[in-house]
Design a protein around this motif. Structure first.
Motif, short mmCIF file in Angstrom:
data_model
loop_
_atom_site.label_atom_id
_atom_site.label_comp_id
_atom_site.label_asym_id
_atom_site.label_seq_id
_atom_site.Cartn_x
_atom_site.Cartn_y
_atom_site.Cartn_z
N TYR A 132 0.80 -1.22 0.00
CA TYR A 132 0.00 0.00 0.00
C TYR A 132 0.83 1.27 0.00
CZ TYR A 132 0.48 1.73 4.78
OH TYR A 132 0.95 2.29 5.92
N THR A 160 -6.12 -0.24 -1.32
CA THR A 160 -5.46 -1.55 -1.29
C THR A 160 -6.35 -2.58 -0.61
OG1 THR A 160 -3.32 -0.44 -1.20
CG2 THR A 160 -3.36 -2.76 -0.61
N SER A 169 -4.47 5.37 -0.28
CA SER A 169 -3.86 4.12 -0.73
C SER A 169 -4.20 2.92 0.14
CB SER A 169 -2.35 4.26 -0.87
OG SER A 169 -1.74 4.50 0.36
#
Length: 151
Positions: A10, A125, A121
């Motif tokens: 991530y 993810t 992120s």
């Protein structure tokens, strides 16, 4: 890799990102093991890679030493220190500027990168993992002791 893939992919796994993963998932989680594994590999191999890359790019003359110093701030502190050291050997007249700009860029990357990881992120993810794991993951039935059976 199962849940370890979330922690490993991530982010760039800088120091604040380890704290985010441990805070969100716990220190004994798969996500924390993945993040720590990538952090250790980046610390060991990334520092060597960044010092070689900075030496090669610095010796070509394509980039200004200050831009290379700011680009060195992408990785963790050890990666930045390795790249900064290589650049100061190549450009001793700009050693103070290289150290200043790489440190400033590292600070900016830490601040902005932390918020991007928290709000963008990491949730992305996690969603990708939920979507892709059933498609790409192993689908072996589990036995009673938790080990996977071979097909």
């Amino acid at each position: 890799m199962k849940r370890e893939a979330i922690g490993a992919t991530y982010s760039l796994d800088r120091e604040p990102n380890l704290a985010i993963i441990v805070d969100k998932f716990g220190p004994n989680s798969g996500e924390a093991r993945g993040a720590l594994g990538v952090y250790i590999c980046g610390t060991l191999f990334g520092a060597i890679y960044m010092s070689i890359l900075a030496s090669i790019l610095g010796s070509t003359g394509w980039f200004h030493p200050i831009s290379l110093a700011m680009g060195a701030a992408v990785g963790s502190g050890s990666m930045m220190a390795a790249a900064t050291g290589s650049l100061t050997v190549l450009f001793p007249e700009a050693a103070k500027d290289i150290a200043f700009y790489s440190g400033a860029a590292n600070l900016v990357m830490s601040i902005i990168g932390t918020y991007i990881c928290i709000f963008f992120s990491l949730p992305l993810t996690q969603r990708l993992y939920k979507w892709l794991e059933p498609i790409l993951g192993r689908r072996y039935p589990s036995s009673t002791n938790g080990e996977e059976k071979s097909a």
